[in-house]
Enzyme design. Structure first.
Site, short mmCIF file in Angstrom:
data_model
loop_
_atom_site.label_atom_id
_atom_site.label_comp_id
_atom_site.label_asym_id
_atom_site.label_seq_id
_atom_site.Cartn_x
_atom_site.Cartn_y
_atom_site.Cartn_z
N VAL A 117 0.83 -1.20 0.00
CA VAL A 117 0.00 0.00 0.00
C VAL A 117 0.87 1.26 0.00
O VAL A 117 0.94 1.99 -0.99
CB VAL A 117 -0.96 0.01 1.22
CG1 VAL A 117 -1.72 1.34 1.30
CG2 VAL A 117 -1.94 -1.15 1.12
N CYS A 118 1.56 1.51 1.10
CA CYS A 118 2.30 2.76 1.28
C CYS A 118 3.47 2.89 0.31
O CYS A 118 3.90 4.00 0.01
CB CYS A 118 2.79 2.87 2.72
SG CYS A 118 1.46 2.63 3.92
#
Length: 207
Positions: A117-118
């Site tokens: 995600v990040c």
């Protein structure tokens, strides 16, 4: 399709450390805590050794993600620090993107938590805007190896280059003759067995 080899260039690279936060780091299970911390700090040491612009960002610090780990604050006291109020994808934060673009550099060396995600979201966003993106795999962590491999596959298919911190250091350095002892000592600080190589070298030159 054959992709041309694009080398990292210390004069065109910027390091992005994304969401290495006290809460999020507890989710990292694809590396041991000690190994992961070592890898992240090693990447930080590489950034400082090559004088690379470095940008720190966090996501929703007031929530469960927690604050940036103190070691990175100490390592980069003067670096741009973007505390995102809520955007999950750092690329959705105008201040973060502006800080990157203000460097004038096109090569993004990126690491963070969590990988899928990040790291993946801004990496894919940056690729879409024409940046060259190099994700440091061993300074990015996530829930398990299955999630890790899926994230790596997704990014790689989009043109992201996957590297580890050691290969980043070596590709930036280009030639041992640029600074044998400087890079050797950096590697020794984060790869214990590398100290044996440096001991051998110092013995060879009588130092």
């Amino acid at each position: 399709m054959t992709v041309p080899y694009k080398r990292l260039n210390k004069d065109d690279a910027v390091v992005l450390l994304i969401d290495h936060q006290s809460g999020l780091i507890s989710l990292v299970q694809d590396f041991t805590p000690s190994d992961f911390k070592n890898n992240v700090l090693a990447l930080g040491a590489v950034a400082k050794f090559f004088n690379l612009p470095t940008i720190l960002t966090t996501s929703f610090e007031q929530g469960p993600n927690g604050p940036l780990v103190p070691e990175l604050k100490e390592l980069f006291p003067g670096a741009p620090y973007i505390a995102r109020p809520g955007q999950i994808n750092a690329w959705d934060n105008e201040d973060f993107v502006a800080a990157i673009k203000s460097t004038g550099r096109k090569q993004l060396i990126l690491a963070g938590v969590v990988t899928d995600v990040c790291v993946a979201f801004p990496a894919l966003s940056a690729i879409a805007e024409g940046f060259d993106v190099f994700v440091v795999t061993d300074a990015s962590g996530t829930f398990d190896k299955t999630v890790q491999q899926a994230a790596w596959s997704r990014m790689s298919a989009a043109g992201v280059q996957l590297m580890n911190w050691f290969s980043v250091a070596c590709e930036l350095h280009r030639d041992w003759r640029n600074d044998i002892e400087g890079l050797g000592n950096l590697l020794s600080n984060h790869i214990p067995n590398y100290r044996n190589l440096m001991t051998s070298y110092f013995t060879l030159i009588g130092k």
